[in-house]
Write a protein that holds these residues in place. Sequence first.
Motif, mmCIF file in Angstrom:
data_model
loop_
_atom_site.group_PDB
_atom_site.id
_atom_site.type_symbol
_atom_site.label_atom_id
_atom_site.label_comp_id
_atom_site.label_asym_id
_atom_site.label_seq_id
_atom_site.Cartn_x
_atom_site.Cartn_y
_atom_site.Cartn_z
ATOM 1 N N LEU A 1 0.865 -1.174 0.000
ATOM 2 C CA LEU A 1 0.000 0.000 0.000
ATOM 3 C C LEU A 1 0.904 1.227 0.000
ATOM 4 N N GLN A 2 0.853 2.021 -1.051
ATOM 5 C CA GLN A 2 1.658 3.240 -1.127
ATOM 6 C C GLN A 2 0.841 4.431 -0.637
ATOM 7 N N ILE A 3 1.446 5.222 0.248
ATOM 8 C CA ILE A 3 0.789 6.414 0.785
ATOM 9 C C ILE A 3 1.649 7.627 0.443
ATOM 10 N N THR B 1 -5.732 1.655 -8.247
ATOM 11 C CA THR B 1 -6.523 2.875 -8.057
ATOM 12 C C THR B 1 -5.939 3.740 -6.942
ATOM 13 N N ILE B 2 -6.128 5.059 -7.079
ATOM 14 C CA ILE B 2 -5.721 6.009 -6.048
ATOM 15 C C ILE B 2 -6.933 6.347 -5.185
ATOM 16 N N PHE B 3 -6.798 6.186 -3.869
ATOM 17 C CA PHE B 3 -7.846 6.503 -2.905
ATOM 18 C C PHE B 3 -7.449 7.732 -2.096
ATOM 19 N N VAL C 1 7.115 -8.150 -5.831
ATOM 20 C CA VAL C 1 6.464 -7.063 -5.099
ATOM 21 C C VAL C 1 5.413 -6.432 -6.001
ATOM 22 N N LYS C 2 4.262 -6.064 -5.422
ATOM 23 C CA LYS C 2 3.184 -5.465 -6.213
ATOM 24 C C LYS C 2 2.480 -4.374 -5.416
ATOM 25 N N THR C 3 2.230 -3.233 -6.047
ATOM 26 C CA THR C 3 1.417 -2.187 -5.437
ATOM 27 C C THR C 3 -0.052 -2.547 -5.604
ATOM 28 N N LEU C 4 -0.758 -2.664 -4.462
ATOM 29 C CA LEU C 4 -2.185 -2.996 -4.495
ATOM 30 C C LEU C 4 -3.044 -1.751 -4.657
ATOM 31 N N ALA C 5 -2.647 -0.676 -3.966
ATOM 32 C CA ALA C 5 -3.428 0.561 -3.991
ATOM 33 C C ALA C 5 -2.534 1.715 -3.575
ATOM 34 N N GLY D 1 -9.571 8.448 -7.329
ATOM 35 C CA GLY D 1 -10.281 7.594 -8.269
ATOM 36 C C GLY D 1 -9.543 7.290 -9.552
ATOM 37 N N LYS D 2 -8.390 7.910 -9.747
ATOM 38 C CA LYS D 2 -7.643 7.672 -10.983
ATOM 39 C C LYS D 2 -6.883 6.355 -10.916
ATOM 40 N N LEU D 3 -6.645 5.768 -12.080
ATOM 41 C CA LEU D 3 -5.753 4.630 -12.191
ATOM 42 C C LEU D 3 -4.326 5.153 -12.342
#
Length: 331
Positions: A5-7, A55-57, A26-30, A40-42
């Motif tokens: 999870l990237q913040i 997706t960006i939350f 390694v994979k970014t989930l969100a 809301g952007k990809l």
Amino acid sequence: MKNILQIGFGPLGVQIGKYIAQKKTVKTLAVVDIAPSLKGKLLSELDEDLPTDVTIFSSVKEAVEDLKVKPDVAIITTVSSLQKLIPQVEEVAKYGIPVISTCEELSYPWKLQPELSKRLDDICKTHNIACLGTGVNPGFLMDYLPSVFSSISKDIEHITVERIQNASPRRIPFQQKIGAGLSIENFRKKEATGTLRHVGLQESVYLLASSIGITLDEVTESLEPVIADTEVASEAIQVKKGEARGVEQIAHGYKNGVCKIKMHFKAAIDEPRSYDKVTIKGTPNFSSEIDGGINGDIATCAITINCINSILKAPAGLQTMRSITVPGFIN
């Protein structure tokens, strides 16, 4: 596969996202970012080298509740201030997700901010997660690397660490942080607010001192502008003659009135020579220099990712590069 999870998705977060996209394990989930324009952007809408299915939350709560898989680690690339970081870590900790952050003050906060350090340590232990501050500097070149070099010393009288770098190829926020293009008057005004400096030099001194078993009595730090003799420029910033093209900071760590550690940091637009150097006076005497220096943006992104396995093995609480297992390259 480690799920991330990237913040924070500024220049550093975007670069880390690109590096993760090239990894096999390694994979970014969100992604979480408070910018309304990103909600809301990809990721692929921002850069073609980023994934098409992420997706960006606008909040951690939204991201975690939307995901089908719990992230293994959160990577936070938002602030340099420990005080501002703590609420962000606490929000992630509630979901039992370990944290790696590029927050410079997090690299070794125990001496300079003991109350905040204990508060963060308590939060992590309450939620049974580990939290680590890392990066190229602080986090590696001026503290962790000389700590490793010290392991071959029979005795040590003094350690000098130098990081001299041409800031022209660095990201724009870094060039702004070192005051490039400011008049001397404006440089001093920003210095007075604490917003203009390389953050983390004293933290590096204390981390290195801890690694070699020295309890320092005093740490001093000076900060001066590097003034342009002629007009110079990077791709983003024009510097006139007489303006600051960067910053020079020198820190000294004293024990019983004797300087045991000196750190010299200089970053400026059009600096003629970049290098990273560690000199140990002791038995044996030796110097080790990286000619050309290490690109800070590349290395910070890389070490942040490469610490993932180490933080997953770490016990709950506030960790440092000294307390985790040795990180290594993640494929």
